[in-house]
Design an enzyme around this catalytic site. Sequence first.
Site, PDB file in Angstrom:
ATOM      1  NE  ARG A  13      60.636  10.208   2.637  1.00  0.00           N
ATOM      2  CZ  ARG A  13      60.632  11.433   3.126  1.00  0.00           C
ATOM      3  NH1 ARG A  13      59.557  12.176   3.036  1.00  0.00           N
ATOM      4  NH2 ARG A  13      61.695  11.926   3.695  1.00  0.00           N
ATOM      5  N   GLY A  14      58.369   7.105  -2.955  1.00  0.00           N
ATOM      6  CA  GLY A  14      57.208   6.862  -3.811  1.00  0.00           C
ATOM      7  C   GLY A  14      56.980   5.405  -4.173  1.00  0.00           C
TER       8      GLY A  14
ATOM      9  CG  ASP B  55      59.149  12.742 -15.868  1.00  0.00           C
ATOM     10  OD1 ASP B  55      58.764  12.760 -17.039  1.00  0.00           O
ATOM     11  OD2 ASP B  55      59.138  13.752 -15.146  1.00  0.00           O
ATOM     12  CB  THR B  56      63.801  12.702 -17.741  1.00  0.00           C
ATOM     13  OG1 THR B  56      64.390  12.471 -16.458  1.00  0.00           O
ATOM     14  CG2 THR B  56      63.002  14.000 -17.705  1.00  0.00           C
ATOM     15  N   GLY B  57      63.800   9.540 -16.991  1.00  0.00           N
ATOM     16  CA  GLY B  57      64.645   8.347 -16.873  1.00  0.00           C
ATOM     17  C   GLY B  57      66.029   8.658 -16.307  1.00  0.00           C
TER      18      GLY B  57
ATOM     19  CB  THR C 210      66.053   9.604 -11.080  1.00  0.00           C
ATOM     20  OG1 THR C 210      65.568  10.920 -11.294  1.00  0.00           O
ATOM     21  CG2 THR C 210      66.365   9.376  -9.627  1.00  0.00           C
ATOM     22  CG  LEU C 211      65.670   3.531 -13.274  1.00  0.00           C
ATOM     23  CD1 LEU C 211      65.760   3.029 -11.844  1.00  0.00           C
ATOM     24  CD2 LEU C 211      64.410   2.996 -13.934  1.00  0.00           C
TER      25      LEU C 211
ATOM     26  CE  LYS D 286      54.316  12.312 -15.694  1.00  0.00           C
ATOM     27  NZ  LYS D 286      54.706  13.496 -14.927  1.00  0.00           N
TER      28      LYS D 286
END
Length: 192
Positions: free
Chosen positions: A48-49, A106-108, A110-111, A134
């Site tokens: 949702r972010g 962030d870590t990448g 998920t994307l 990040k």
Amino acid sequence: MTRHYAGEEIVDHIIISERAIDERVAEIGGSITREHEGHALRLITVLRGGLFFLCDLCRQIDLPLTLDFMAISSFAGGSGGAVRITKDLDDPIEGQRVIVVEDIIDTGLTLNYILSVLRQRRPASLEVCTLLDKDVRRIVDLPIAYRGFSVPDRFLVGYGLDLDARLRNLPYIATVHEDAALPAGPLVVPDA
Ligand code: 5GP
């Protein structure tokens, strides 16, 4: 008059103000408009972010565009970015110019997973637009076409980013106090 937001007491520092966000979102919208001139776009966000950024960004893009949404859940204790798609896109993206709009990378991991899924659907192009990066925490290298701000390795809330599902509605991006924890239950005691 300064607005107050429930739960705001746990905010430590505002690192990106509402105004700075507005200005940067307008700049990014302008870049996207110029670079995709003459084409239609499909903007995709992961619930949702990313919603807050998406809503503001799409109103700064002067091109025909459509929106679609995905939702995922991370496997608890999982590694390697393993996620499960809990809501898939409603429409096909084959032949479309797609931009994935993210709140933060962030870590990448998920994307990276989401991009691999979307790539198999043969969009005409597949770009990433993230408000926050990040970058010091990055594990997988990702192509980022549009980036709002590089942010430090701190836990951030606001403008879509949550703490225990709350504080997404803060209009700025902020760090929270080290021992920050929201009180259990509703933040506002309902009228008796
Ligand atoms: P990644 O797979 O890139 O490590 O994780 C990205 C996701 O982690 C974001 O979409 C977001 O949900 C969450 N995340 C990463 N950093 C933060 C942060 O500072 N605050 C909040 N609220 N979520 C974060």
